[in-house]
Design a protein around this motif. Structure first.
Motif, short mmCIF file in Angstrom:
data_model
loop_
_atom_site.label_atom_id
_atom_site.label_comp_id
_atom_site.label_asym_id
_atom_site.label_seq_id
_atom_site.Cartn_x
_atom_site.Cartn_y
_atom_site.Cartn_z
N UNK A 181 0.83 -1.21 0.00
CA UNK A 181 0.00 0.00 0.00
C UNK A 181 0.87 1.26 0.00
N UNK A 182 2.13 1.10 -0.32
CA UNK A 182 3.04 2.25 -0.44
C UNK A 182 4.01 1.98 -1.57
N UNK A 183 4.33 2.99 -2.32
CA UNK A 183 5.16 2.82 -3.52
C UNK A 183 6.59 2.39 -3.24
N UNK A 184 7.13 2.69 -2.05
CA UNK A 184 8.49 2.27 -1.72
C UNK A 184 8.59 0.74 -1.75
N UNK A 185 7.69 0.08 -1.04
CA UNK A 185 7.69 -1.38 -1.00
C UNK A 185 7.36 -1.98 -2.36
N UNK A 186 6.48 -1.33 -3.10
CA UNK A 186 6.13 -1.82 -4.45
C UNK A 186 7.35 -1.83 -5.36
N UNK A 187 8.13 -0.78 -5.28
CA UNK A 187 9.34 -0.68 -6.10
C UNK A 187 10.35 -1.77 -5.74
N UNK A 188 10.54 -2.00 -4.46
CA UNK A 188 11.50 -3.01 -3.99
C UNK A 188 11.06 -4.40 -4.43
N UNK A 189 9.81 -4.75 -4.18
CA UNK A 189 9.31 -6.09 -4.51
C UNK A 189 9.32 -6.33 -6.02
N UNK A 190 8.91 -5.34 -6.79
CA UNK A 190 8.87 -5.54 -8.24
C UNK A 190 10.27 -5.69 -8.82
N UNK A 191 11.25 -4.97 -8.26
CA UNK A 191 12.63 -5.12 -8.73
C UNK A 191 13.13 -6.54 -8.48
N UNK A 192 12.85 -7.06 -7.30
CA UNK A 192 13.27 -8.42 -6.97
C UNK A 192 12.60 -9.44 -7.89
N UNK A 193 11.34 -9.20 -8.22
CA UNK A 193 10.63 -10.12 -9.10
C UNK A 193 11.23 -10.08 -10.51
N UNK A 194 11.51 -8.89 -11.02
CA UNK A 194 12.11 -8.76 -12.36
C UNK A 194 13.48 -9.43 -12.41
N UNK A 195 14.20 -9.39 -11.30
CA UNK A 195 15.53 -10.01 -11.23
C UNK A 195 15.44 -11.52 -11.01
N UNK A 196 14.25 -12.06 -10.84
CA UNK A 196 14.06 -13.49 -10.62
C UNK A 196 14.42 -13.95 -9.22
N UNK A 197 14.53 -13.02 -8.27
CA UNK A 197 14.91 -13.37 -6.90
C UNK A 197 13.72 -13.82 -6.06
N UNK A 198 12.51 -13.41 -6.48
CA UNK A 198 11.28 -13.88 -5.83
C UNK A 198 10.28 -14.23 -6.93
N UNK A 199 9.34 -15.09 -6.57
CA UNK A 199 8.31 -15.49 -7.53
C UNK A 199 6.93 -15.00 -7.09
N UNK A 200 6.88 -14.22 -6.06
CA UNK A 200 5.63 -13.76 -5.46
C UNK A 200 4.75 -13.02 -6.47
N UNK A 201 3.45 -13.19 -6.30
CA UNK A 201 2.50 -12.31 -6.99
C UNK A 201 2.53 -11.00 -6.22
N UNK A 202 2.68 -9.89 -6.92
CA UNK A 202 2.76 -8.59 -6.25
C UNK A 202 1.54 -7.77 -6.65
N UNK A 203 0.84 -7.31 -5.65
CA UNK A 203 -0.35 -6.49 -5.87
C UNK A 203 -0.12 -5.14 -5.22
N UNK A 204 -0.28 -4.09 -6.01
CA UNK A 204 -0.13 -2.73 -5.50
C UNK A 204 -1.51 -2.10 -5.33
N UNK A 205 -1.78 -1.63 -4.13
CA UNK A 205 -3.03 -0.92 -3.84
C UNK A 205 -2.66 0.56 -3.74
N UNK A 206 -3.14 1.34 -4.68
CA UNK A 206 -2.82 2.77 -4.71
C UNK A 206 -3.62 3.48 -3.63
N UNK A 207 -2.90 4.17 -2.76
CA UNK A 207 -3.55 4.86 -1.65
C UNK A 207 -3.45 6.38 -1.79
N UNK A 208 -2.99 6.85 -2.94
CA UNK A 208 -2.99 8.29 -3.22
C UNK A 208 -4.26 8.64 -3.98
#
Length: 153
Positions: A114-141
Motif C-alpha cells: 500500500x506504499x510505492x516504496x515497498x512496491x518498487x522493492x518487490x517488483x525489482x526483486x521479481x524482475x531479477x528473478x529473486x522472488x516469484x511472489x505475486x505482487x499487488x499494489x493498492x494505490x492509496x494516493x
C-alpha cells in the motif's frame, strides 16, 4: 498454505490504515489455508531512513505544501518522472537491502503493498528473478501517478 505479506510505510496514515483493513478482510475469511503478515516496510530500513522518511513527508506537507505539490507534479508526469526514477531506484535499493533480504528469504506467495516504496522493492526483486511472489499494489494516493507503476506488479 498461502503466505501473504502486506507491506505499508508509516508515512502518512492512509497507507497503514488501508493495509490493516485488507488484513482484517483477509483474516475474516477464517481460512486455515491463508497465513497473513503485516509489516511496516520502513522497519526493514536503516534507522536514520526510518526516522527521517515520515518526518520529512509531514514537515513538507505542513510547512511547504507548494514544494510537496511540485514533487507530486514531478511524479505524476511520465517524462519528468522517467528522468528521476533511476536515481530513486538507486537510493531506495540502498535503503531497502534488509527488506530485499527478507522478501527473498521468505518468498511469499503474495505480496500486497500500500506504499510505492515497498512496491518498487518487490517488483525489482521479481524482475531479477529473486522472488516469484505475486505482487499487488493498492494505490492509496488520490491519483495513481507514475511513482506507483512498477513492472512485475
Amino acid at each position: 498454505m498461502t503466505s501473504t505479506l502486506i507491506l505499508y510505510a508509516n508515512a502518512g496514515h492512509g497507507h497503514r490504515k488501508v493495509a490493516e483493513a485488507i488484513r482484517e478482510a483477509l483474516e475474516s475469511k477464517k481460512s486455515s489455508e491463508l497465513k497473513c503478515e503485516l509489516h511496516d516496510a520502513l522497519d526493514f530500513t536503516p534507522k536514520t531512513f526510518k526516522f527521517f522518511y515520515p518526518r520529512l513527508y509531514f514537515a513538507i506537507v505542513k510547512w511547504a505544501p507548494s514544494l510537496w505539490a511540485a514533487f507530486y507534479y514531478l511524479t505524476a508526469n511520465k517524462c519528468l518522472y522517467g528522468a528521476i526514477r533511476p536515481l530513486r531506484e538507486i537510493w531506495n535499493g540502498i535503503q531497502s537491502r534488509k527488506l530485499a533480504g527478507y522478501l527473498c528469504a521468505r518468498n511469499f506467495d503474495c505480496i500486497l503493498v500500500t506504499h510505492f516504496f515497498a512496491a518498487e522493492v518487490a517488483s525489482r526483486l521479481k524482475r531479477q528473478g529473486k522472488i516469484k511472489s505475486t505482487i499487488i499494489t493498492v494505490v492509496t494516493d488520490t491519483i495513481p501517478h507514475w511513482v506507483w507503476v512498477n513492472r512485475g506488479t
